[in-house]
Design a protein around this motif. Sequence first.
Motif, mmCIF file in Angstrom:
data_model
loop_
_atom_site.group_PDB
_atom_site.id
_atom_site.type_symbol
_atom_site.label_atom_id
_atom_site.label_comp_id
_atom_site.label_asym_id
_atom_site.label_seq_id
_atom_site.Cartn_x
_atom_site.Cartn_y
_atom_site.Cartn_z
ATOM 1 N N ASP A 40 0.849 -1.193 0.000
ATOM 2 C CA ASP A 40 0.000 0.000 0.000
ATOM 3 C C ASP A 40 0.884 1.242 0.000
ATOM 4 O O ASP A 40 1.857 1.320 0.771
ATOM 5 C CB ASP A 40 -0.915 -0.002 1.233
ATOM 6 C CG ASP A 40 -1.870 1.173 1.247
ATOM 7 O OD1 ASP A 40 -3.040 0.987 0.856
ATOM 8 O OD2 ASP A 40 -1.458 2.273 1.659
ATOM 9 N N PHE A 44 -1.177 8.206 0.474
ATOM 10 C CA PHE A 44 -1.610 8.411 -0.906
ATOM 11 C C PHE A 44 -2.684 9.496 -0.994
ATOM 12 O O PHE A 44 -2.708 10.280 -1.955
ATOM 13 C CB PHE A 44 -2.136 7.093 -1.484
ATOM 14 C CG PHE A 44 -2.465 7.177 -2.955
ATOM 15 C CD1 PHE A 44 -1.468 7.254 -3.900
ATOM 16 C CD2 PHE A 44 -3.788 7.196 -3.386
ATOM 17 C CE1 PHE A 44 -1.754 7.338 -5.249
ATOM 18 C CE2 PHE A 44 -4.085 7.265 -4.731
ATOM 19 C CZ PHE A 44 -3.073 7.337 -5.670
ATOM 20 N N LYS A 45 -3.563 9.562 -0.020
ATOM 21 C CA LYS A 45 -4.609 10.597 -0.029
ATOM 22 C C LYS A 45 -3.987 11.992 0.012
ATOM 23 O O LYS A 45 -4.471 12.914 -0.654
ATOM 24 C CB LYS A 45 -5.549 10.410 1.160
ATOM 25 C CG LYS A 45 -6.729 11.393 1.179
ATOM 26 C CD LYS A 45 -7.653 11.114 2.341
ATOM 27 C CE LYS A 45 -8.867 12.051 2.306
ATOM 28 N NZ LYS A 45 -8.494 13.474 2.340
ATOM 29 N N THR A 46 -2.904 12.139 0.777
ATOM 30 C CA THR A 46 -2.218 13.441 0.846
ATOM 31 C C THR A 46 -1.659 13.825 -0.520
ATOM 32 O O THR A 46 -1.684 14.994 -0.910
ATOM 33 C CB THR A 46 -1.084 13.372 1.879
ATOM 34 O OG1 THR A 46 -1.623 13.031 3.156
ATOM 35 C CG2 THR A 46 -0.365 14.707 1.986
ATOM 36 N N ASN A 84 -2.864 12.938 -3.467
ATOM 37 C CA ASN A 84 -4.007 13.379 -4.280
ATOM 38 C C ASN A 84 -4.472 14.768 -3.882
ATOM 39 O O ASN A 84 -4.761 15.618 -4.740
ATOM 40 C CB ASN A 84 -5.161 12.384 -4.138
ATOM 41 C CG ASN A 84 -5.014 11.180 -5.055
ATOM 42 O OD1 ASN A 84 -4.347 11.252 -6.085
ATOM 43 N ND2 ASN A 84 -5.614 10.079 -4.669
ATOM 44 N N ASP A 85 -4.563 15.008 -2.584
ATOM 45 C CA ASP A 85 -5.058 16.305 -2.093
ATOM 46 C C ASP A 85 -4.083 17.432 -2.405
ATOM 47 O O ASP A 85 -4.488 18.575 -2.655
ATOM 48 C CB ASP A 85 -5.307 16.242 -0.584
ATOM 49 C CG ASP A 85 -6.461 15.329 -0.213
ATOM 50 O OD1 ASP A 85 -7.265 14.998 -1.116
ATOM 51 O OD2 ASP A 85 -6.561 14.942 0.966
ATOM 52 N N HIS A 109 -5.406 14.407 -8.610
ATOM 53 C CA HIS A 109 -5.584 12.982 -8.909
ATOM 54 C C HIS A 109 -4.749 12.519 -10.095
ATOM 55 O O HIS A 109 -4.397 11.334 -10.176
ATOM 56 C CB HIS A 109 -7.068 12.690 -9.151
ATOM 57 C CG HIS A 109 -7.888 12.753 -7.902
ATOM 58 N ND1 HIS A 109 -7.963 11.713 -7.015
ATOM 59 C CD2 HIS A 109 -8.646 13.753 -7.372
ATOM 60 C CE1 HIS A 109 -8.741 12.039 -6.001
ATOM 61 N NE2 HIS A 109 -9.171 13.282 -6.189
ATOM 62 N N GLY A 114 -1.697 11.467 -8.584
ATOM 63 C CA GLY A 114 -1.917 10.181 -7.924
ATOM 64 C C GLY A 114 -1.872 9.035 -8.912
ATOM 65 O O GLY A 114 -1.279 7.983 -8.637
ATOM 66 N N GLY A 134 -7.485 0.744 -5.654
ATOM 67 C CA GLY A 134 -6.981 1.993 -5.095
ATOM 68 C C GLY A 134 -5.474 2.059 -5.216
ATOM 69 O O GLY A 134 -4.898 1.920 -6.298
ATOM 70 N N GLU A 135 -4.814 2.233 -4.070
ATOM 71 C CA GLU A 135 -3.352 2.305 -4.049
ATOM 72 C C GLU A 135 -2.727 1.019 -3.519
ATOM 73 O O GLU A 135 -1.574 1.007 -3.103
ATOM 74 C CB GLU A 135 -2.893 3.500 -3.196
ATOM 75 C CG GLU A 135 -3.158 3.390 -1.709
ATOM 76 C CD GLU A 135 -4.537 3.875 -1.295
ATOM 77 O OE1 GLU A 135 -4.702 4.239 -0.110
ATOM 78 O OE2 GLU A 135 -5.443 3.911 -2.162
#
Length: 315
Positions: A193, A197-199, A201-202, A206, A209, A235-236
């Motif tokens: 994983d 990963f969300k950081t 993208n934010d 995307h 990402g 997802g990731e």
Amino acid sequence: MGKDMVKRNTPQTEEILFQSLDFIPIPILLSESHINQSSGKIKRIHCFMNRAFIEQIGYTITDIPDIDAWFNTVYPDAVVRQAMIDGWEAEVKRSLAAGIKTAEMQARIRCGNGEFRWFVITAQISTDNLSDLHVVTMRDIHDLQTLIEENTRLSYTDMLTGLANRREAEKVLTQLIIPAHQTDAKVSLLMCDVDFFKTINDTYGHLCGDEVLVQIATTLEKFTHQASCIARWGGEEFLIILRHSSLDIAYQLAEYIRCEIASTSFHYQEHQLNLTVSLGCVSVQHNESVRSALYRVDKALYRAKLEGRNRVMIG
């Protein structure tokens, strides 16, 4: 006339036949069976190619005067050539046993311009009339076959990364686990994983990402020779299936992957990204189900995330 015919004394009916075949838009080849008096072997000698054959397949009788020249020319790879010869022999036997006068196969051949194309080849293997002539027709199915192959590939491939998708990974794992239970062969799993990963993208969007996932996939593909399957799980997350691999070996590989990614500079536009991954590692137990093994490796991954990320945890 657009035909290529060996010069010989032909009956008028054959001449009329040749002229008629020249106007048919699919490739047609006529051959004669000749018996070698010393060996007793039958050899197919090509005696006519219609206009469509010469234009679409790209050869003349000078190029492929007989069946041996045909196989040597359109199948340049010796292994493929022998497989096609064996396939044709099996198909002819099957047709004869069923009382069918034709044999048919799909074949990918090299045309005169060097391009490889798919055709359905139908060969007449017995005749009632003109018994010395055998008709071979060829239907170009290249575009259809290419579409079928592409649709098949997409059915088991993740469109973003090009790795196997989740469905294919589950299929591979199922196929490995069942015989492993019977032979005690070791099957291990790694679940990987991308950390934070969300950081990513934010912060970068995307598209960044997506590019990160592609670059991670490229790094994981370095280990293809050690894995039965490397898949984007969702997802990731990525799943790596290892055959004939003990838990210790799987753990060592997981650590190597972790270090490889942590030491690699990933880039997106003008940004340099220092990425890390967390991994769960398990060895499939005897008589364990696919669902159970996946649950345990996911749980091990979750522990790696909880305990600080950028680490490998054994489940």
